[in-house]
Design an enzyme around this catalytic site. Structure first.
Site, mmCIF file in Angstrom:
data_model
loop_
_atom_site.group_PDB
_atom_site.id
_atom_site.type_symbol
_atom_site.label_atom_id
_atom_site.label_comp_id
_atom_site.label_asym_id
_atom_site.label_seq_id
_atom_site.Cartn_x
_atom_site.Cartn_y
_atom_site.Cartn_z
ATOM 1 N N ASP A 181 33.756 -2.071 -21.496
ATOM 2 C CA ASP A 181 33.980 -2.660 -22.742
ATOM 3 C C ASP A 181 32.818 -2.696 -23.548
ATOM 4 O OD1 ASP A 181 36.363 -3.623 -24.250
ATOM 5 O OD2 ASP A 181 34.802 -5.284 -24.626
ATOM 6 N N THR A 182 32.635 -2.342 -24.770
ATOM 7 C CA THR A 182 31.543 -2.362 -25.422
ATOM 8 C C THR A 182 31.603 -2.990 -26.868
ATOM 9 O OG1 THR A 182 30.812 -0.023 -24.459
ATOM 10 C CG2 THR A 182 29.814 -0.777 -26.779
#
Ligand code: IMP
Length: 190
Positions: free
Chosen positions: A68-69
């Site tokens: 996840d970014t």
């Protein structure tokens, strides 16, 4: 070793495949027949990565990892952060997201920002996380046609080109995702 990478994003898959040695065989969600949207409802980037990895392990039984970014902008108190994908609405439109960010920064002098990636690895019944950060600034306009997401407006520190102007190998030598993946590979090799 077989591991599922819990992403539907072909760009992420391409970046990660280029960083993982051949003895680690990466399977995509398509490979295991997972077509639904994996829930990501946590208020943190780390929480979302963990949620995605747990969902996949519990639903499909595979050892896996999820990424996840978020793009955190200093003068916007860390926004869009965990809400980066939906910054301009549920359509998750990259151009609309960048336009909104450029607009919100119009009157700001400080354009410092960082990409943060958290990878959650679910393996042999345990969970590990790896974090990678890439610092830079937000450009005043979009440039370049490579990469994805916010790449056309992100100038990594030390570069005059945006991520979208750099070849994949160059992005992979400095990016948030590469830093997290390199830790993941080191862990798996030990
Ligand atoms: P997610 O990790 O797929 O939820 O990504 C959140 C948001 O950040 C989405 O809008 C992505 O397009 C964007 N994003 C994720 N990784 C990158 C990257 O490496 N470069 C540019 N944008 C990214």
């Amino acid at each position: 070793m077989k591991l599922v990478f819990a992403t539907n994003n072909p760009n992420k898959l391409k970046e990660v495949k280029a960083l993982v040695p051949p003895h680690i065989q990466l399977l995509s969600l398509e490979d295991i027949g997972c077509t639904e949207d994996i829930p990501e409802t946590s208020p943190t980037i780390e929480g979302n990565a963990i949620q995605k990895a747990r969902y996949l392990k519990e639903t499909y039984g595979y050892d896996c990892f999820a990424d996840d970014t978020g793009l955190e902008v200093d003068s916007l108190q860390g926004d869009p952060g965990v809400y980066s994908a939906r910054y301009a609405g549920e359509a998750k439109d990259a151009n609309a997201n960048m336009d909104k960010l450029l607009d919100n920064l119009k009157k700001k002098k400080d354009r410092k920002a960082q990409f943060k990636t958290v990878i959650a690895l679910h393996i042999n019944g345990t969970l590990e996380t790896f974090t990678g950060i890439c610092s830079g600034t937000i450009a005043v306009q979009k440039k370049g046609d490579k990469g994805f997401g916010y790449d056309p407006i992100f100038l990594p520190d030390g570069y005059t080109e945006t991520f979208a102007e750099l070849p994949l190998e160059e992005k992979n030598s400095i990016s948030h995702r590469a830093k997290a993946v390199n830790q993941l590979v080191k862990f798996l090799n030990n």
